[in-house]
Design an enzyme around this catalytic site. Structure first.
Site, PDB file in Angstrom:
ATOM      1  CE  LYS A 190      -3.859   2.173   2.357  1.00 37.46           C
ATOM      2  NZ  LYS A 190      -4.663   2.229   3.764  1.00 37.46           N
ATOM      3  CB  SER A 266      -7.811   3.749   2.713  1.00 36.32           C
ATOM      4  OG  SER A 266      -6.990   3.329   3.770  1.00 36.32           O
ATOM      5  N   GLY A 287      -6.863   1.517   9.534  1.00 38.83           N
ATOM      6  CA  GLY A 287      -7.429   2.388  10.561  1.00 38.83           C
ATOM      7  C   GLY A 287      -8.950   2.504  10.899  1.00 38.83           C
ATOM      8  N   GLY A 288      -9.759   2.044  10.156  1.00 39.01           N
ATOM      9  CA  GLY A 288     -11.171   2.084  10.448  1.00 39.01           C
ATOM     10  C   GLY A 288     -11.742   0.743   9.515  1.00 39.01           C
ATOM     11  CB  SER A 290      -8.343   0.902   5.467  1.00 40.85           C
ATOM     12  OG  SER A 290      -8.976   1.969   5.725  1.00 40.85           O
TER      13      SER A 290
END
Length: 625
Positions: A190, A266, A287-288, A290
């Site tokens: 990433k 993401s 982080g949430g 992703s």
């Protein structure tokens, strides 16, 4: 605090294209004076913590010192678990036996997701070489950019660096000294993680431009040391602030199962690269949700590890108290392999120092029953069933039914308290931490990113502090749910466990997402999209693990069989993947990896190949190159 189910969806409209640009500019210039910002924040639930009087101390980072029970569970017992080194040795030993088998024939990848084992066995048996595979891969990357719409999985790569690694791996195999099971296996990283020689753009068009990383991030170095071929950087949502991967600043990747739909984000480029068969392994950051969201949307497997399990050294620190890196793979065996390689402490990251030793489940032959005998899986049914499409929860229940009937797991009805408060506290925390990092260049970002930063910027310092106090409460409720405070009446009175007779569980299960991957519209590609309802339903089951630090794995539960008219009026076709998520207590990735592997076995031949496919690697070329 209310202990009933209290989640509710926002009512803010979907805005994209030029309308989003106008709205963003209005919010930035007169949003607070006009009351628009206040309305949007209240509708999004960001004011909910203001009505709570907290007594708890704030928890700034969910680094969890292991209990005695956790430490004991981290000692390999030779019957159910192995150390990372022993696990890798066991997989390599199995693969070596395949090489020696006279009936062995390498896979073509035509109708099958390839794995590390497939590549390793083909290389060792001299059916092909890493150099030939790298050349095919470069051709596939080029082709993936020519289709309409382009796959958009990769953002930056260098052919010279790829071929240099491949030639070195080919030499090692020719000399009979491969470094590991991942030697010669292509891996994508990433774009918020450093790869030596490549720019870490973090999903923007300008960050670190013309300044490539001087060294690998910790987990990239660990993979490279064992011979993995680091291909390049995958596309991502700009600065990770979104769950669709709609990114007008770089490119918007497309879902291989249906290019009209989002990959999720993401880490959407990583999900697309694996699902399309370009590579068997990618690294994402979560982080949430992703990692887990694009894994669910793209029909692959993804692990969000315990906070602090994998060193974050060399990662762009967007949201350090909630974000962690982890693997996204086509197969659960590869997820195990990558976890075994990259987990563990690292001297330059103090957050990784407190962890107990990592252990992995012993590999077992397919068809064995009773492997989860007595494992208590908590089902928060009202939350579980709060999905936009009933087929999501139905597919997950079907998977759970098989885990119980064939593997001996036991379902326990539970209730997770304060879900609304936990989610909104997470929202405040992650965006506030991102704002603190990108403040000096926020107006260079795209309009969707800027608008979400502006909303959080309108909140006060007290909102952030309350969010960290809510994190303390959420952690303490999970302690009760996982049975860590049995016998502690004072704790259980304040943070009760909501199961039958206060029963505790080993695992919490939910769908991975409460919705299906949304469609990609032209306005979202050109300017981004603000869709609060989609964000809430996409992240609904993901945020708790990030905020409290517990691990979670997303596995493939099935695929849609019905067509839907979505809430935005658009028609959804069949064949979209559905993910199921399992969460465990801190440091217990071993149980998650075991369950994920069993889910993969249960899915079996029902695993579907995506419409967009670049996995036809020739592992049977019979070359001596």
């Amino acid at each position: 605090m209310s202990y009933g189910y209290n989640l509710k969806d926002p009512h803010s409209p979907i805005v994209s294209g030029r309308s989003l640009a106008v709205l963003c500019n209005v919010i930035e210039q007169v949003g607070e004076l006009s009351g628009i910002t206040h309305y949007l924040c209240k509708d999004a639930g960001l004011h909910v913590l203001r009505d709570t009087e907290f007594d708890e101390q704030p928890t700034a980072t969910p680094i969890w010192a292991p209990t005695q029970e956790m430490a004991a569970a981290s000692v390999p017992d030779s019957t159910t678990s192995l150390s990372p080194a022993d696990y890798l040795a066991a997989i390599k030993e199995q693969a070596d036996k395949q090489v020696d088998s006279p009936s062995f024939k390498a896979s073509t990848g035509g109708h099958k997701f390839l794995s590390c084992r497939d590549y390793y066995v083909a290389y060792k048996s001299k059916k092909t070489t890493p150099t030939l595979i790298a050349e095919q891969l470069l051709g596939n990357i080029e082709e993936s950019g020519k289709i309409n719409p382009p796959l958009g999985a990769l953002w930056s790569w260098r052919a010279d660096l790829i071929l240099k690694q491949a030639k070195a791996s080919t030499q090692r195999y020719s000399e009979g000294r491969p470094k590991s099971i991942v030697d010669g296996v292509p891996v994508v990283i990433k774009d918020e993680i450093d790869v030596e020689g490549l720019v870490t753009g973090v999903g923007t068009s300008f960050l670190n431009k013309n300044s490539p990383a001087l060294e690998d991030a910790f987990l990239v170095r660990k993979l490279r040391e064992l011979g993995a071929i680091i291909i390049g950087k995958s596309t991502m949502h700009e600065i990770g602030l979104g769950v669709t991967n709609f990114n007008p600043s770089t490119t918007t990747p497309r879902n291989p199962y249906n290019p009209e739909h989002s990959t999720g984000g993401s880490s959407g480029g990583s999900g697309a690269a694996v699902a399309a068969g370009l590579v068997p392994i990618a690294i994402g950051c979560d982080g949430g949700g992703s990692i887990r969201i694009p894994s669910a949307y793209c029909g692959i497997y993804g692990l969000k590890p315990t906070h602090g399990r994998i060193s974050s050294r060399g990662e762009y620190p967007l949201a350090p108290s909630v974000a962690v890196s982890g693997p996204m793979c086509a197969t659960m065996e590869d997820l195990n392999i990558v976890y075994a390689i990259v987990s563990g402490p690292e001297d330059r990251d103090p957050c990784s120092d407190v962890q107990p030793d990592a252990v992995l489940p012993i590999p077992t032959a397919p068809g064995q029953k009773g492997q989860l005998e007595g494992l208590r899986i908590g089902v928060p049914r009202q939350w579980f069933e709060d999905v936009l499409h009933k087929e999501i929860s139905d597919a997950c229940y079907k998977m759970l039914d098989t885990l119980c009937k064939e593997q001996g797991a036991v379902l326990v009805d539970i209730q997770i308290p304060e879900l609304l408060e936990n989610g909104k506290a997470h929202n405040i925390t992650i965006v506030a931490e991102m704002l603190a990092k990108v403040e000096r260049y926020r107006y260079k970002l795209n309009h969707q990113t800027r608008m979400e930063l502006a909303l959080i910027d309108s909140l006060g310092m007290q909102d952030y502090v309350r969010a960290q106090q809510q994190r303390t409460r959420s952690i303490r409720h999970l302690q009760s749910t996982f049975g860590q405070k049995q016998g502690n009446e004072e704790h259980l009175m304040s943070y009760p466990s909501f199961g039958p007779w206060g029963a505790c569980v080993d695992i919490i299960v939910t769908p991975s997402t409460a919705n299906l991957p949304p469609k990609v519209n032209a306005g979202a590609v050109s300017h981004g999209e603000s869709n609060f309802v989609n964000n809430v339903k996409t992240m609904q089951y993901a945020m708790m693990a990030n905020f409290t630090g517990i691990p979670g794995v997303s596995a493939v539960a099935g695929y849609t069989k019905e067509e839907y008219i979505h809430s935005d009026g658009q028609k959804y076709q069949t064949g979209l993947p559905i993910g199921i998520q399992f969460m465990s207590q801190w440091w217990d990735e071993k149980t998650l990896l075991k369950i994920g592997s069993l889910c993969e076995e249960i899915l079996g031949d029902e695993r579907q190949q995506p419409k967009v496919w670049f996995g036809n690697y020739n592992l049977n070329s019979n070359t001596s190159q």
